[in-house]
Design an enzyme around this catalytic site. Structure first.
Site, PDB file in Angstrom:
ATOM      1  N   LYS A   1      -8.997 -49.564  -2.422  1.00  0.00           N
ATOM      2  CA  LYS A   1     -10.219 -49.364  -3.211  1.00  0.00           C
ATOM      3  C   LYS A   1      -9.858 -48.818  -4.583  1.00  0.00           C
ATOM      4  O   LYS A   1      -8.951 -47.999  -4.717  1.00  0.00           O
ATOM      5  CB  LYS A   1     -11.150 -48.381  -2.505  1.00  0.00           C
TER       6      LYS A   1
ATOM      7  N   HIS B   1     -13.268 -52.000  12.043  1.00  0.00           N
ATOM      8  CA  HIS B   1     -13.128 -50.578  11.719  1.00  0.00           C
ATOM      9  C   HIS B   1     -12.800 -49.754  12.963  1.00  0.00           C
ATOM     10  O   HIS B   1     -12.196 -48.690  12.861  1.00  0.00           O
ATOM     11  CB  HIS B   1     -14.407 -50.065  11.054  1.00  0.00           C
TER      12      HIS B   1
ATOM     13  N   TYR C   1     -11.201 -36.976  11.926  1.00  0.00           N
ATOM     14  CA  TYR C   1     -10.426 -37.256  13.134  1.00  0.00           C
ATOM     15  C   TYR C   1     -10.018 -35.985  13.870  1.00  0.00           C
ATOM     16  O   TYR C   1      -9.746 -36.019  15.066  1.00  0.00           O
ATOM     17  CB  TYR C   1      -9.190 -38.091  12.779  1.00  0.00           C
TER      18      TYR C   1
ATOM     19  N   ARG D   1      -9.189 -49.585  13.140  1.00  0.00           N
ATOM     20  CA  ARG D   1      -8.701 -48.628  12.135  1.00  0.00           C
ATOM     21  C   ARG D   1      -8.836 -47.201  12.664  1.00  0.00           C
ATOM     22  O   ARG D   1      -7.902 -46.393  12.563  1.00  0.00           O
ATOM     23  CB  ARG D   1      -9.503 -48.811  10.846  1.00  0.00           C
TER      24      ARG D   1
ATOM     25  N   ARG E   1      -8.396 -51.664   6.279  1.00  0.00           N
ATOM     26  CA  ARG E   1      -9.794 -52.075   6.238  1.00  0.00           C
ATOM     27  C   ARG E   1      -9.809 -53.601   6.301  1.00  0.00           C
ATOM     28  O   ARG E   1      -8.882 -54.265   5.837  1.00  0.00           O
ATOM     29  CB  ARG E   1     -10.475 -51.599   4.953  1.00  0.00           C
TER      30      ARG E   1
ATOM     31  N   HIS F   1      -7.186 -42.895   2.113  1.00  0.00           N
ATOM     32  CA  HIS F   1      -8.341 -42.061   1.756  1.00  0.00           C
ATOM     33  C   HIS F   1      -8.045 -41.324   0.455  1.00  0.00           C
ATOM     34  O   HIS F   1      -6.982 -40.708   0.304  1.00  0.00           O
ATOM     35  CB  HIS F   1      -8.640 -41.035   2.850  1.00  0.00           C
TER      36      HIS F   1
END
Length: 276
Positions: free
Chosen positions: A157, A219, A254, A222, A133, A245
């Protein structure tokens, strides 16, 4: 007919929302509902929803108007005019999830080869190679790069720290850019301060528009990396870990992309694929 009620609702909004734009949008949607004189019940909300569909509004726009109406019915509940909020009981239109955009391999090569600036080339190469990211990229320090093992120490994150691999090609461009620098922010702006995510977005947009004539974001790179890895046979669980994730659901999008198969010859000859 509902003038007094509308005025009272406006005061209700003033006490709860600071954004003038938000309050104005709520008022406009509620006034539209009231203009049809529909009842304050499920049938009334469904009839209003039907009117919006006939106008050709998107699911997103209809749901936004229903959200405004829900606030209005919470106000009516507080006043004792209704017992329940009927908006919570009606079926709402399902919004289509937009699939992530990605670049085909030839587009990616065209983009990367158009970048002559050493910093910018290293930045784009690393961003694609790692699938980071943009917030993760700009927070990197030189000390986070392990050139011997080709991996980065990345702060994900929620404060999680993970090691993310990068390819030899990206490492070579990065070494060329650093010129022996051992400490401090990995990517610098012209004032020798840490580069901002806003600047990274501008850099990528400029090169993409000038080379492949597409308006893309960090992004997009990514998503491109994730798509290429999945096409090459990477397991979905491994891809989840690679992208950072927390849930497999975020990675599963995806698998729904309508992908073109990368040819075996292209895979064998493409320099980026070989380096990875």
């Amino acid at each position: 007919m509902h003038t007094a009620l509308i005025e009272e609702f406006e005061r209700y909004l003033d006490a709860r929302y600071s954004s003038h734009h938000t309050k104005r949008a709520y008022m406009k949607d509620v006034e539209e509902f009231l203009s049809h004189s529909f009842g304050f019940d499920i049938e009334g909300v469904e009839r209003f929803e039907s009117v919006l569909f006939k106008k050709g509004l998107s699911s997103k726009s209809i749901n936004r108007k229903l959200a405004s109406l829900s606030v209005f019915f919470e106000f009516l509940k507080q006043k004792g005019i209704v017992e329940k909020n009927p908006v919570k009981l009606v079926d709402k239109p399902k919004q289509k999830k937009s699939l992530p955009k990605f670049l085909e391999v030839d587009e990616l090569v065209g983009l990367l080869e158009s970048v002559k600036d050493k910093r910018d080339r290293a930045l784009l190469e690393l961003l694609y190679s790692t699938g980071l990211r943009v917030s993760e990229l700009v927070s990197l320090n030189v000390e986070d790069v392990d050139f011997d093992n080709l991996r980065l120490k990345v702060r994900r994150k929620g404060g999680r720290v993970m090691y993310v691999p990068f390819g030899r090609r990206a490492g070579e461009y990065l070494l060329e850019y650093l010129k022996g620098r051992k400490t401090g922010p990995l990517f610098l702006n012209r004032y020798n301060n840490r580069i901002s995510d806003r600047m990274v977005r501008k850099i990528i947009k400029r090169y993409a528009l000038g080379s492949i004539f597409k308006d893309i974001s960090p992004h997009t790179l990514r998503h491109t990396r994730a798509t290429h890895l999945l096409n090459s046979g990477m397991d979905l669980r491994l891809l989840q870990r690679f992208l950072g994730h927390s849930s497999i659901r975020a990675t599963q999008i995806y698998t729904h992309l309508n992908l073109k198969e990368l040819s075996d010859v292209y895979d064998k000859t493409h320099p980026i694929v070989n380096d990875e």
